[in-house]
Design a protein around this motif. Structure first.
Motif, PDB file in Angstrom:
ATOM      1  N   LEU A 209      38.256   1.577  18.118  1.00  0.00           N
ATOM      2  CA  LEU A 209      38.151   2.646  18.178  1.00  0.00           C
ATOM      3  C   LEU A 209      36.857   3.137  18.795  1.00  0.00           C
ATOM      4  N   PHE A 210      35.692   2.094  18.424  1.00  0.00           N
ATOM      5  CA  PHE A 210      34.447   2.618  19.412  1.00  0.00           C
ATOM      6  C   PHE A 210      34.433   2.902  20.540  1.00  0.00           C
ATOM      7  N   THR A 211      35.406   2.395  21.199  1.00  0.00           N
ATOM      8  CA  THR A 211      35.464   2.262  22.798  1.00  0.00           C
ATOM      9  C   THR A 211      36.154   4.003  23.109  1.00  0.00           C
ATOM     10  N   TYR A 212      36.803   4.130  22.703  1.00  0.00           N
ATOM     11  CA  TYR A 212      38.241   4.760  22.877  1.00  0.00           C
ATOM     12  C   TYR A 212      38.324   5.870  21.961  1.00  0.00           C
ATOM     13  N   ILE A 341      28.072   9.301   7.489  1.00  0.00           N
ATOM     14  CA  ILE A 341      28.044   8.444   6.954  1.00  0.00           C
ATOM     15  C   ILE A 341      28.613   7.932   7.438  1.00  0.00           C
ATOM     16  N   LEU A 342      29.818   7.479   6.471  1.00  0.00           N
ATOM     17  CA  LEU A 342      30.502   6.117   6.574  1.00  0.00           C
ATOM     18  C   LEU A 342      31.009   5.689   7.874  1.00  0.00           C
ATOM     19  N   TYR A 343      31.697   6.933   9.447  1.00  0.00           N
ATOM     20  CA  TYR A 343      31.420   6.602   9.922  1.00  0.00           C
ATOM     21  C   TYR A 343      30.130   5.427  10.968  1.00  0.00           C
ATOM     22  N   LEU A 344      28.779   5.715  10.547  1.00  0.00           N
ATOM     23  CA  LEU A 344      27.642   4.968  10.801  1.00  0.00           C
ATOM     24  C   LEU A 344      27.498   4.082  10.163  1.00  0.00           C
ATOM     25  N   TYR A 346      30.286   1.513   9.483  1.00  0.00           N
ATOM     26  CA  TYR A 346      31.178   0.836  10.013  1.00  0.00           C
ATOM     27  C   TYR A 346      30.126   0.683  11.399  1.00  0.00           C
ATOM     28  N   TYR A 347      29.824   1.422  12.027  1.00  0.00           N
ATOM     29  CA  TYR A 347      29.565   1.096  13.474  1.00  0.00           C
ATOM     30  C   TYR A 347      28.166  -0.199  13.009  1.00  0.00           C
ATOM     31  N   LEU A 348      27.647   0.381  12.292  1.00  0.00           N
ATOM     32  CA  LEU A 348      26.431  -0.822  12.097  1.00  0.00           C
ATOM     33  C   LEU A 348      26.550  -2.009  11.654  1.00  0.00           C
ATOM     34  N   LEU A 349      27.649  -2.053  11.868  1.00  0.00           N
ATOM     35  CA  LEU A 349      28.556  -3.444  11.056  1.00  0.00           C
ATOM     36  C   LEU A 349      28.662  -4.194  12.199  1.00  0.00           C
ATOM     37  N   ILE A 350      28.881  -3.146  13.467  1.00  0.00           N
ATOM     38  CA  ILE A 350      29.345  -3.360  14.773  1.00  0.00           C
ATOM     39  C   ILE A 350      28.662  -5.273  14.611  1.00  0.00           C
ATOM     40  N   PRO A 351      29.242  -6.295  15.324  1.00  0.00           N
ATOM     41  CA  PRO A 351      28.413  -7.999  15.416  1.00  0.00           C
ATOM     42  C   PRO A 351      27.615  -7.358  16.699  1.00  0.00           C
ATOM     43  N   SER A 386      35.463  15.465  13.349  1.00  0.00           N
ATOM     44  CA  SER A 386      36.721  15.007  12.868  1.00  0.00           C
ATOM     45  C   SER A 386      36.963  13.324  13.562  1.00  0.00           C
ATOM     46  N   GLU A 387      36.360  13.556  14.695  1.00  0.00           N
ATOM     47  CA  GLU A 387      37.189  11.933  15.170  1.00  0.00           C
ATOM     48  C   GLU A 387      35.982  10.456  14.340  1.00  0.00           C
ATOM     49  N   GLN A 388      35.490  11.226  14.060  1.00  0.00           N
ATOM     50  CA  GLN A 388      34.355  10.426  12.741  1.00  0.00           C
ATOM     51  C   GLN A 388      34.843   9.999  11.555  1.00  0.00           C
ATOM     52  N   ARG A 389      35.589  11.203  10.629  1.00  0.00           N
ATOM     53  CA  ARG A 389      36.512  10.683   9.513  1.00  0.00           C
ATOM     54  C   ARG A 389      37.079   9.814  10.029  1.00  0.00           C
ATOM     55  N   GLN A 390      37.997  10.174  10.738  1.00  0.00           N
ATOM     56  CA  GLN A 390      39.383   9.816  11.452  1.00  0.00           C
ATOM     57  C   GLN A 390      38.734   7.928  11.731  1.00  0.00           C
ATOM     58  N   ILE A 391      37.796   7.744  12.611  1.00  0.00           N
ATOM     59  CA  ILE A 391      37.228   6.513  12.484  1.00  0.00           C
ATOM     60  C   ILE A 391      37.344   5.545  11.272  1.00  0.00           C
ATOM     61  N   ALA A 392      36.168   6.783  10.501  1.00  0.00           N
ATOM     62  CA  ALA A 392      36.423   5.770   9.401  1.00  0.00           C
ATOM     63  C   ALA A 392      37.485   5.981   8.265  1.00  0.00           C
TER      64      ALA A 392
END
Length: 442
Positions: A209-212, A341-344, A346-351, A386-392
């Motif tokens: 999700l965070f690449t494509y 905010i939920l997109y952020l 999950y992004y901050l949880l990437i190892p 819209s993509e941020q919300r889908q990812i979340a």
């Protein structure tokens, strides 16, 4: 005359270890187990056997499985040989549950300090006692007999171990009790595998999700990528500093809240969870040093004792429109036209992101901090809203699956403990349970 308070119901009897079924015996462990002492230098080809570790929760396992390598000394000549269905215990920490029957391997080597005992197969089932020997009543007996002032140096003498009283149901019932408990135990182990597999799915999904972006796997070759300061991202994404799409909240001027309010201390901020569900209630007069946060704010820890303890969470279940939290966090509020905010979260949880942030901390090893300017200027990828919300949404769905599986596991663990007590005291009888003979692990 009134009914006796301690009256024993029909079919049961009072014994030295409590009320048990009439057809059960009470025996000392010395009648069930006999010590065997086989050393490597006295057993042919024993040196080729795996060195084993005695663990509290996972039983007797290969040392390479526990430590990822063998840590035993090169000279194994004095190590003891243990065979399947034999008992091993650590006399120094037996009250912590360091007592198990070998059941995963046919044979192996254990430390010379561990007693090895064989079971009297005529009267006892090894797997029944594998469960009973870690019951609360057994642990209590070990502690009662253990000698020594320092907790980790207290030891139980072999003679005292042999004098511990234990229940002895008929042999066929012992096997059925072990069968029932093993069935629940296998279900718990299966849940562990399901949880582990779902966590791996989440990791893979996050990488995708965070690449494509939120596109099917078979369509990733249609997503044009571009090289940025933070790596490859879709061409239509932006890379911005966090301060451009989020605000770091402060207590509003003129806010005069009195009475009791929710307060979130550092220890209640969950690791990698979406919701903060626990808090304490404090009088507002005691919150002069807290930071103001509102429903939906992200809390990012500024102090990190270690990489594993890096904490962040979303406040979403507090009973007031605002709360206060420890000053050791930064409350971050998304600008809703630019950031979900939920997109952020999950992004901050990437190892790799967590590791990168941890690497920017300053100060001594024990009290390192991440500065506000580092967080404010941290670069993040920004897809369309819209993509941020889908990812979340995708990641929330996986998180809910993990939580559901963890709940099933905790339910099974509670069932195991309940059945362990009921079966080992005879309050629930399984002597008439129909079980195929080959399923009884003879």
């Amino acid at each position: 005359m009134g009914k006796e308070v301690n009256e024993v119901k029909e079919g049961y009897k009072e014994t030295e270890i409590g009320v048990l079924p009439e057809d059960w015996e009470v025996v000392r462990l010395g009648k069930v187990f006999e010590e065997v002492d086989r050393r490597v230098n006295n057993v042919k080809n024993a040196a080729s056997l795996p060195v084993l570790s005695l663990t509290k929760n996972n039983g007797i396992i290969p040392q390479t499985e526990r430590f990822k390598k063998r840590i035993a000394t090169d000279d194994l000549s004095n190590y003891k040989v243990v065979y399947k269905k034999e008992l091993v215990y650590n006399p120094y920490v037996i009250w912590e549950g360091a007592i198990h029957i070998l059941n995963r391997l046919e044979a192996g080597l254990v430390s010379p300090v561990y007693p090895v005992l064989s079971v009297n197969k005529k009267v006892a089932d090894a797997y029944f006692f594998d469960f009973w020997l870690r019951t609360p009543s057994a642990i209590k007996a070990y502690s009662r007999y253990a000698s020594g002032a320092v907790n980790r140096r207290r030891a139980i003498r072999k003679t005292d171990f042999k004098n511990i009283d234990a229940p002895l149901p008929p042999l066929h019932e012992q096997r059925k009790i072990a069968y029932v408990l093993s069935t629940i135990q296998r279900a718990i182990q299966l849940q562990d595998k399901v949880i582990a597999a779902t966590r791996e799915l989440k990791k893979s999904l996050m990488r995708h999700l965070f690449t494509y972006g939120p596109v099917p796997v078979d369509q990733i070759d249609r997503v044009p990528l571009k090289e940025t300061e933070i790596g490859m991202v879709p061409e239509h994404w932006e890379v911005v500093r966090l301060r451009e799409v989020a605000d770091f909240t402060k207590k509003p001027r003129g806010l005069n809240y009195s009475g009791n309010i929710p307060f979130i201390p550092m220890e209640l901020i969950p690791i990698g969870r979406v919701n903060i569900q626990k808090y304490i209630i404090k009088p507002s007069s005691e919150i002069s040093s807290g930071v103001y946060c509102e429903q939906g704010d992200l809390l990012l820890a500024k102090i990190t004792p270690s990489f594993e303890n890096y904490k962040q969470g979303i406040i979403s279940q507090i009973p007031k429109p605002f709360a206060f939290a420890t000053t050791e966090v930064y409350p971050i509020k998304a600008r809703k036209d630019f950031l979900e905010i939920l997109y952020l979260f999950y992004y901050l949880l990437i190892p790799q992101v967590r590791q990168d942030i941890a690497g920017k901390m300053e100060g001594t090893t024990g009290r390192q901090r991440i500065s506000k300017s580092v967080i404010q200027n941290y670069l993040i990828p920004i897809p369309p809203l819209s993509e941020q919300r889908q990812i979340a949404r995708f990641l929330i769905t996986v998180d809910k699956k993990i939580e559901a599986e963890e709940y099933r596991k905790s339910t099974l663990q509670s069932l195991f403990q309940t059945m362990l007590h009921l079966l080992m005291t005879g309050k629930v009888r399984v002597k008439d349970l129909e079980v195929k003979e080959d399923a009884l692990r003879q």
